[in-house]
Write a protein that holds these residues in place. Structure first.
Motif, PDB file in Angstrom:
ATOM      1  N   ILE A  43       0.834  -1.209   0.000  1.00 53.08           N
ATOM      2  CA  ILE A  43       0.000   0.000   0.000  1.00 53.08           C
ATOM      3  C   ILE A  43       0.863   1.251   0.000  1.00 53.08           C
ATOM      4  CG2 ILE A  43      -1.671   1.339   1.346  1.00 53.08           C
ATOM      5  CD1 ILE A  43      -2.837  -1.348   2.320  1.00 53.08           C
ATOM      6  N   VAL A  44       1.939   1.251   0.819  1.00 52.37           N
ATOM      7  CA  VAL A  44       2.835   2.409   0.886  1.00 52.37           C
ATOM      8  C   VAL A  44       3.502   2.657  -0.475  1.00 52.37           C
ATOM      9  CG1 VAL A  44       4.968   3.279   1.908  1.00 52.37           C
ATOM     10  CG2 VAL A  44       3.249   2.202   3.355  1.00 52.37           C
ATOM     11  N   VAL A  45       3.979   1.572  -1.103  1.00 45.17           N
ATOM     12  CA  VAL A  45       4.628   1.698  -2.407  1.00 45.17           C
ATOM     13  C   VAL A  45       3.637   2.219  -3.453  1.00 45.17           C
ATOM     14  CG1 VAL A  45       5.628   0.385  -4.322  1.00 45.17           C
ATOM     15  CG2 VAL A  45       6.411  -0.014  -1.979  1.00 45.17           C
ATOM     16  N   PHE A  46       2.429   1.682  -3.435  1.00 48.53           N
ATOM     17  CA  PHE A  46       1.421   2.120  -4.404  1.00 48.53           C
ATOM     18  C   PHE A  46       1.036   3.582  -4.175  1.00 48.53           C
ATOM     19  CE2 PHE A  46      -3.049   2.583  -5.690  1.00 48.53           C
ATOM     20  CZ  PHE A  46      -2.929   2.245  -7.036  1.00 48.53           C
ATOM     21  N   ALA A  47       0.888   3.989  -2.909  1.00 49.43           N
ATOM     22  CA  ALA A  47       0.536   5.374  -2.591  1.00 49.43           C
ATOM     23  C   ALA A  47       1.639   6.329  -3.036  1.00 49.43           C
ATOM     24  CB  ALA A  47       0.270   5.525  -1.096  1.00 49.43           C
ATOM     25  N   SER A  48       2.899   5.932  -2.825  1.00 47.18           N
ATOM     26  CA  SER A  48       4.023   6.774  -3.251  1.00 47.18           C
ATOM     27  C   SER A  48       4.041   6.925  -4.767  1.00 47.18           C
ATOM     28  CB  SER A  48       5.346   6.188  -2.769  1.00 47.18           C
ATOM     29  OG  SER A  48       5.401   6.155  -1.365  1.00 47.18           O
ATOM     30  N   LEU A  49       3.768   5.823  -5.481  1.00 48.47           N
ATOM     31  CA  LEU A  49       3.732   5.880  -6.936  1.00 48.47           C
ATOM     32  C   LEU A  49       2.605   6.782  -7.423  1.00 48.47           C
ATOM     33  CD1 LEU A  49       4.928   4.811  -9.576  1.00 48.47           C
ATOM     34  CD2 LEU A  49       3.311   2.902  -9.440  1.00 48.47           C
ATOM     35  N   CYS A  50       1.448   6.682  -6.769  1.00 50.00           N
ATOM     36  CA  CYS A  50       0.306   7.542  -7.141  1.00 50.00           C
ATOM     37  C   CYS A  50       0.621   9.019  -6.899  1.00 50.00           C
ATOM     38  CB  CYS A  50      -0.936   7.129  -6.361  1.00 50.00           C
ATOM     39  SG  CYS A  50      -1.625   5.538  -6.860  1.00 50.00           S
ATOM     40  N   CYS A  51       1.271   9.309  -5.771  1.00 52.68           N
ATOM     41  CA  CYS A  51       1.630  10.704  -5.475  1.00 52.68           C
ATOM     42  C   CYS A  51       2.576  11.269  -6.528  1.00 52.68           C
ATOM     43  CB  CYS A  51       2.283  10.800  -4.089  1.00 52.68           C
ATOM     44  SG  CYS A  51       1.124  10.579  -2.719  1.00 52.68           S
ATOM     45  N   SER A  52       3.559  10.476  -6.918  1.00 50.35           N
ATOM     46  CA  SER A  52       4.501  10.946  -7.928  1.00 50.35           C
ATOM     47  C   SER A  52       3.798  11.180  -9.261  1.00 50.35           C
ATOM     48  CB  SER A  52       5.643   9.939  -8.093  1.00 50.35           C
ATOM     49  OG  SER A  52       5.159   8.701  -8.608  1.00 50.35           O
TER      50      SER A  52
END
Length: 521
Positions: free
Chosen positions: A57-66
């Motif tokens: 979830i953290v990795v996916f959220a970071s990718l979405c933010c970028s």
């Protein structure tokens, strides 16, 4: 037949399972080996499932933010493709062309010239010459329709009939009853050199009618950029000095309630309109008009942008872009500019509504409005003599113009331009002083009496000036660095990550698939 179909279905299912197992294996290995942040924790089978889900979830959220920030960055670039910056506050004054100087007598109808004009006219027996001399003041209606404030339609029509019977056009009449440059301008001094004003000034059409202009180019092909007049010094001795004689005793019809002249300071290729910097010069005074030039230019990268993106136009593009479908323009001018485009638009609207163009525009073979067209011009004045022609209600002007051709008349702003803001000061002249050979004297012999005269100095007030440059706000290098920075900050992405994807999910997948196929065979 049925057995063959079952075998084919089983084979396809087997191939899908095999591909999925290979991709799953490569994905797990990619997560363990990649330099991307957080991926290795997702693939650690010894960790609990909840912990791995949290990391996913953290990795996916970071990718979405970028991705969201990259979209915002791209949208900002699309909305602001260019940026105007101060390139220099000390750009040499010799790099700026000297402005055009247009001098207009406030008196639009000379009494003495009008008297001579009427003497040579063939007039009806029931019209006296004294009456006709007074009626000639109505010619100011061609500049400001309705200036007399009451119905003079019959008077205008009768006066025009007299002109027609004498085979005189409006331009002929105006040129005969307007004070010429040789009498309005008594003496001129350019860069400290005294000479006849006829050498520098010529009679031109401006928004105030016939005026005298220096360094103004209205015909195509009259000059090129390298031939433009410039000066390498500042101060009034390095500019243009003019002694003007408005002849107050000759006043017959003035638009402004006073004696003197109007001085317009504008770009050499701009039609002298009301938008020009204006200095009102009264009688018996000495005016110092200092000019602070400003240049804004666009570099070659801006030209490479689409017109709709850069939202400006170069002068050499206008004919192909704006006037490609126009057989003949109504006005003549040497170069395209935003203000010239508006003047062309106003003339076009007047022609469409009244079938003619006011005489004060530089004509290009179009019918000139006469006195019988004044009331038509007055009726449609609010449509063409405004900042946004054809827009009847100026209180509904849009705040933002989304399309490049969505501005007034579809005119596009200039990509490169010169502006000439002015500052002025003045003092009273002593009427007992005379002017001779560029200096003041008490001796009246061979000198010009400056009683009821005015002296105007137009000059650059500094050795340096501001220069602005329009550049690309974002080039492909800026975007590359911006996107790379965002991806690196949020997910640890680098250029090598691209090769890792290709290696794990293309090269190794193909190799593993071939190895398994050879083992089965």
């Amino acid at each position: 037949m049925k057995k063959v179909r079952l075998k084919l279905r089983d084979k396809v299912s087997y191939e899908n399972v095999k591909c999925w197992s290979i991709l799953k294996k490569q994905a797990a290995e990619f997560c363990r080996e990649t330099g991307l942040h957080g991926y290795k924790y997702i693939s650690q089978t010894q960790r609990s499932k909840a912990e791995r889900i949290i990391w996913a979830i953290v990795v996916f959220a970071s990718l979405c933010c970028s991705i969201i920030l990259m979209i915002m960055s791209w949208n900002y670039y699309a909305a602001h493709p260019t940026l105007t910056v101060i390139e220099s506050t000390h750009h040499g004054i010799w790099n700026y062309p000297f402005p055009a100087i247009t001098v207009c007598n406030i008196n639009r109808v000379s009494y003495n010239l009008t008297t001579q004009f009427v003497e040579n006219l063939k007039i009806p027996d029931n019209v006296s010459k004294e009456y006709l001399i007074q009626e000639m003041r109505l010619l100011t209606e061609l500049i400001v329709p309705g200036i007399f404030g009451h119905d003079v339609r019959t008077n205008l029509s009768n006066l025009q009939n007299i002109f027609d019977s004498n085979n005189l056009s409006i331009l002929d009449v105006i040129s005969l009853i307007t004070q010429n440059c040789s009498t309005l301008l008594q003496s001129c001094k350019w860069k400290g050199k005294l000479d006849q004003c006829d050498k520098y000034f010529k009679q031109v059409l401006s928004r105030d009618g016939l005026c005298c202009s220096f360094n103004y180019y209205s015909l195509p092909g009259t000059t090129i950029a390298n031939d433009r007049i410039s000066t390498s010094a500042c101060g009034f001795e390095s500019g243009m000095t003019v002694i003007v004689n408005p002849e107050p005793n000759d006043y017959h019809a003035a638009i402004v309630g006073g004696y003197g002249v109007k001085v317009l300071i504008h770009y050499s290729f701009d039609y002298p309109n009301f938008n020009a910097a204006l200095q009102l010069v009264r009688l018996n005074s000495q005016h110092f008009v200092s000019v602070n030039p400003i240049q804004m230019y666009s570099n070659s990268n801006v030209r490479n942008l689409a017109l709709s993106t850069r939202r400006c136009i170069f002068s050499d593009e206008a004919d192909a872009v704006l006037y490609a479908n126009v057989k003949q323009k109504n006005l003549t001018y040497a170069e395209y500019s935003y203000h010239n485009c508006l003047a062309e638009c106003r003339a076009t609207i007047a022609k469409a509504k009244c079938g003619c163009i006011p005489y004060y525009f530089p004509q290009n073979g179009t019918k000139v409005c006469d006195l019988k067209d004044v009331y038509c011009l007055k009726s449609f004045k609010s449509l063409f003599d405004t900042s946004w022609p054809l827009l009847e209600k100026n209180d509904n002007l849009p705040r933002n113009i989304e399309k490049i051709d969505g501005g007034p008349c579809g005119c596009i702003p200039d990509c490169s331009l010169f502006q000439y803001p002015i500052e002025s000061s003045f003092g009273s002249l002593d009427s007992s002083i005379y002017y001779n050979d560029g200096s003041f004297t008490q001796n009246p012999r061979n000198a010009i009496s400056i009683k009821n005269h005015s002296i105007i100095h137009v000059y650059f007030n500094d050795l340096v000036a501001f220069q602005y440059r329009r550049i690309l706000n974002y080039s492909w290098r800026n975007l590359f660095a911006s996107f790379g920075g965002l991806l690196g900050l949020f997910v640890g992405f680098s250029l090598m990550t691209v090769f890792e994807f290709l290696y794990f999910f293309v090269i190794r997948v193909i190799v593993d698939a071939r190895v398994k196929r050879s083992n089965i065979q």
